[in-house]
Each structure stands twice: as structure tokens, then as C-alpha cells.
Design a protein around this motif. Structure first.
Motif, short mmCIF file in Angstrom:
data_model
loop_
_atom_site.label_atom_id
_atom_site.label_comp_id
_atom_site.label_asym_id
_atom_site.label_seq_id
_atom_site.Cartn_x
_atom_site.Cartn_y
_atom_site.Cartn_z
N UNK A 26 11.16 1.18 -0.07
CA UNK A 26 10.19 2.08 -0.71
C UNK A 26 10.73 3.50 -0.81
N UNK A 27 11.32 3.98 0.29
CA UNK A 27 11.84 5.36 0.29
C UNK A 27 12.99 5.52 -0.68
N UNK A 28 13.94 4.59 -0.66
CA UNK A 28 15.09 4.69 -1.55
C UNK A 28 14.65 4.61 -3.01
N UNK A 29 13.74 3.67 -3.31
CA UNK A 29 13.29 3.49 -4.69
C UNK A 29 12.55 4.72 -5.19
N UNK A 73 0.83 -1.20 0.00
CA UNK A 73 0.00 0.00 0.00
C UNK A 73 0.87 1.26 0.00
N UNK A 74 1.91 1.28 0.80
CA UNK A 74 2.76 2.46 0.88
C UNK A 74 3.60 2.64 -0.37
N UNK A 75 3.94 1.54 -1.05
CA UNK A 75 4.66 1.67 -2.31
C UNK A 75 3.81 2.40 -3.34
N UNK A 76 2.51 2.06 -3.39
CA UNK A 76 1.64 2.73 -4.33
C UNK A 76 1.23 4.12 -3.90
N UNK A 128 8.94 3.54 -10.03
CA UNK A 128 9.15 3.51 -8.58
C UNK A 128 8.23 2.50 -7.91
N UNK A 129 6.96 2.47 -8.31
CA UNK A 129 6.01 1.53 -7.71
C UNK A 129 6.39 0.09 -8.05
N UNK A 130 6.70 -0.15 -9.32
CA UNK A 130 7.04 -1.52 -9.74
C UNK A 130 8.29 -2.02 -9.03
N UNK A 131 9.33 -1.19 -9.01
CA UNK A 131 10.59 -1.61 -8.38
C UNK A 131 10.41 -1.79 -6.87
N UNK A 132 9.61 -0.95 -6.25
CA UNK A 132 9.39 -1.08 -4.81
C UNK A 132 8.68 -2.39 -4.49
N UNK A 133 7.65 -2.73 -5.25
CA UNK A 133 6.92 -3.97 -4.99
C UNK A 133 7.81 -5.19 -5.25
N UNK A 134 8.58 -5.14 -6.34
CA UNK A 134 9.51 -6.25 -6.61
C UNK A 134 10.54 -6.35 -5.49
N UNK A 135 11.05 -5.22 -5.02
CA UNK A 135 12.01 -5.24 -3.92
C UNK A 135 11.40 -5.81 -2.64
N UNK A 136 10.12 -5.49 -2.39
CA UNK A 136 9.45 -6.05 -1.20
C UNK A 136 9.34 -7.56 -1.30
N UNK A 137 8.98 -8.06 -2.47
CA UNK A 137 8.85 -9.51 -2.65
C UNK A 137 10.19 -10.20 -2.49
N UNK A 138 11.23 -9.63 -3.11
CA UNK A 138 12.56 -10.24 -2.99
C UNK A 138 13.04 -10.21 -1.54
N UNK A 139 12.85 -9.07 -0.86
CA UNK A 139 13.27 -8.98 0.54
C UNK A 139 12.50 -9.95 1.41
#
Length: 375
Positions: free
Chosen positions: A326-329, A221-224, A351-362
Motif C-alpha cells: 500500500x505504501x509503495x503503491x 480499508x487502508x488502501x482506500x 493507487x487504490x486499484x493497484x494496491x487492492x490488486x497487489x493485496x489480492x495477488x500477495x
């Protein structure tokens, strides 16, 4: 009184005589005869072109554009126009063709096949990774300056960012987390009620929300909501050259724009995660007490007995890392945004796409680490 633009085209054997007159300005459309004259010039029967003026009044670049297009059409037919135009207009027309276009400059970009696109992406990857690591390094140095009291970050910017990603996000976090708790309880009840073990819905919802799902819901939610806002805001400042103005004034854009948002989001997402966990548990509580015939105290006791406190700390770890991602992205995409409105939209989406992908990977990495450490 100004008149409308006029074009008169007459054919005399193989000669096309084009006469321009009237008043020409950018706010007035070309007369239909102008387009007809250009089309007539494409006829194979035309071997000569003469340009002249008749009662020509005020004119601007719109007349010059028409004459340039007419001359280009003549050049394509290898016809040299005979100019009988006013001296100033003739000089401008000659100036327009003084430097010939570079051969091949108008060639369309060749489409790459799949293998070529993969290869090009592979070649472009190291510079992008290096640029991102440099940005992370700049943010890390800014954090060091903040700790030592040498940062140019303003406290009011930090408080405003904390309100934006904290208090203002509570309504959407409440709705999504409670609904997810309801869904999780429904999914568990489908199987557990077959064995008369519906009481374990309390443990399923509690562990699922506190350990990982609450943090993931908040992160997505915060990524979007916030990550996209950061990219759009800083990207728009790039378009308006406000970031360059800050650097010119000796103010670090990292300290002034990026640092307060990184600190605010990293600090607030763990708190939002706790709130999301509570709302998710409440959602499961509603399903358990209204549809599974579990008494309120029985559900609360089952949740407290089945959910160890370690899951709370694991969830907070997830949330903290998600906040940094999310903040860095978002800030990175904003700082590297182009100088157009289209670039701002692209930076926001990326930014939204990379943040969500980063969340899943993390999430995957932290889950494996927790399993290896047996926590």
C-alpha cells in the motif's frame, strides 16, 4: 465612459463589410452581431471581406480573437480580407497568421481496436515496470540510509504518518472488522447448526480472522484510506512544484516524503491487524452467545483450543506485506503524478486499484506458499 463592443455587418453585393467599434475587453461578451457576421461569411454569395473600424475605443485580446476567427472563416472560403483597421491591430492580426498551422496538426487521434490496444499496452509495459523497479530501488537505498543514520527523514514526519495510519484508523477498522466477524459467524452457523456443531463457529471465526481475513480487511480499508491520501498529497505537491523545490534545495524527496510513510504504514498495519483480529473475534462472540446459545466461557475456551498461535504470526506476515504494498503503491503514484488536477485524481484512483490488486495477488502467493510448507 466606455461603451459596449459593437459590430456592424453590411452586405454590398458580394462584399461583406464588417466594422468594429466601441470598447472591447475580456469581461464583456461579444455582441450578437459578431457571431452573425461569422455565420454570414459562410454564405456562398459572399466573395469579398472588408474589415474596418468605426469609433473604436479601448480594446484587448477579445477583439483580436474575434478578428482572427473572422479571418479564419474567410480563409476557409479562400477569401483574402481587405484590412482598414488601426495600424497596431492590423500588425497583430498579421502576426497571428505569420506562421501557418502545420498540416495535419489538428487531426484527431485515431481510435485503436482491441488488438492494437493490447499491443500498445504490451509495448508500454517494460518501461513502466523498469520505472517502478527503479522507484523501489530508491526506497530500498533510502531504508539503507535510515539504518546507517544518514537519512534526511525527520522524526516528526514519521510520528505524524504513524498517527495518520494508526490511531486515526481505529474507528473504521473497528466497525469493518467487527461486522466481518459477525458475517463470518452467520455464514458458518447456517450450515453448522444443522448438525448441532455450532460450537465450531468459534474456530471458524478465530482461524479465518487471525490467519488471513483480518489482514485483508485492514489492507483493503487502508488502501482506500491511506494509500489514496498518500497519492493525493504527494501528487498535489508535484502539481505545486514542491517536490522540485525539495530537490533544488538538496533534500531527497524519497527521504523526506516517501520513507516516513513507508516505514509508518509497514509498522502500523501489523498492529492494526491484531486489533482487527480481536474485533472480528468479538463479532463472532456476539453471534455465538446471543443467537447460537453458546455460553461466553464455552465460546472463549473453544476459540483458544481450536485456534493455534501460528495463525497469529501468519496474519502478521500478511499484514506486513500489505503495508509495504500500500505504501509503495500510493507513494509511487504520487511521485509519478502529472501536473494537473485531473492527474492528481487519476493517480489517487490508480493507487487504490493497484494496491487492492497487489493485496489480492500477495494473498494468493502467500497462501500457496503456506500450503506448500504445510503451515
Amino acid at each position: 465612459m466606455e461603451t459596449s463592443p459593437q459590430v456592424t455587418a453590411s452586405i454590398q453585393g458580394s462584399l461583406l463589410r464588417v466594422s468594429v467599434g466601441g470598447s472591447w475587453n475580456m469581461d464583456t461578451a461579444w455582441p450578437p452581431e459578431a457571431v452573425a457576421a461569422i455565420e454570414t461569411l459562410k454564405s456562398q454569395s459572399i466573395k469579398q471581406l472588408c474589415l474596418e473600424s468605426d469609433k473604436l475605443e479601448a480594446w484587448d485580446s477579445s477583439l483580436l480573437v474575434f478578428l482572427v476567427q473572422l479571418t479564419k472563416a474567410a480563409n476557409d472560403r479562400q477569401i483574402t480580407p481587405q484590412n482598414q483597421l488601426p495600424e497596431g491591430l492590423e500588425r497583430l492580426l498579421k502576426l497571428a497568421f505569420a506562421v501557418p498551422a502545420k498540416a495535419g496538426s489538428d487531426r484527431k487521434k485515431e481510435e485503436l481496436n482491441f488488438v492494437q490496444r493490447v499491443g500498445q499496452a504490451t509495448i508500454d509495459l517494460p518501461p513502466r515496470v523498469n520505472d517502478f523497479l527503479n522507484f523501489v530501488g530508491d526506497v530500498t537505498l533510502a531504508l539503507g540510509r535510515l539504518v546507517t543514520g544518514r537519512s534526511q527523514m525527520r522524526s516528526q514526519d514519521l510520528l505524524a504518518a504513524m498517527q495518520e495510519c494508526g490511531v486515526q484508523a481505529l474507528p473504521i477498522i473497528s466497525i469493518t472488522s467487527m461486522l466481518f466477524g459477525l458475517i463470518l459467524a452467520f455464514v458458518g452457523a447456517v450450515q453448522l447448526t444443522q448438525f448441532g456443531a455450532q460450537i465450531y463457529v468459534a474456530g471458524l471465526v478465530g482461524i479465518g480472522m487471525l490467519r488471513v481475513m483480518g489482514a485483508i480487511m485492514v489492507g483493503v480499508v487502508m488502501a482506500g484510506r491511506v494509500g489514496a491520501a498518500y497519492a493525493a498529497l504527494i501528487g498535489t505537491m508535484q502539481v505545486n512544484e514542491e517536490v522540485d523545490a525539495l530537490a533544488t534545495l538538496g533534500i531527497s524527496p524519497i527521504d523526506f516524503l516517501v520513507l516516513p510513510r513507508v516505514v509508518a504504514l509497514t509498522a502500523m498495519i501489523p498492529l492494526l491487524t491484531l486489533y482487527a483480529d480481536l474485533m472480528g473475534v468479538i463479532g463472532g462472540y456476539i453471534v455465538g452467545t446471543t443467537m447460537l446459545s453458546i455460553s461466553p466461557m464455552e465460546y472463549i475456551n473453544a476459540t483458544m483450543q481450536m485456534v493455534p498461535y501460528k495463525h497469529v504470526f501468519i496474519g502478521l506476515t500478511y499484514g506486513t506485506i500489505f503495508g509495504v504494498i500500500i505504501a509503495i503503491t500510493g507513494c509511487y503514484q504520487g511521485m509519478r503524478c502529472g501536473r494537473s488536477a485531473q492527474a492528481v485524481g487519476l493517480a489517487t484512483t490508480t493507487a487504490v486499484v493497484h494496491a487492492i490488486v497487489g493485496i489480492i495477488v500477495a494473498t494468493a502467493v502467500i497462501t500457496v506458499i503456506c500450503n506448500v510448507l504445510d503451515i
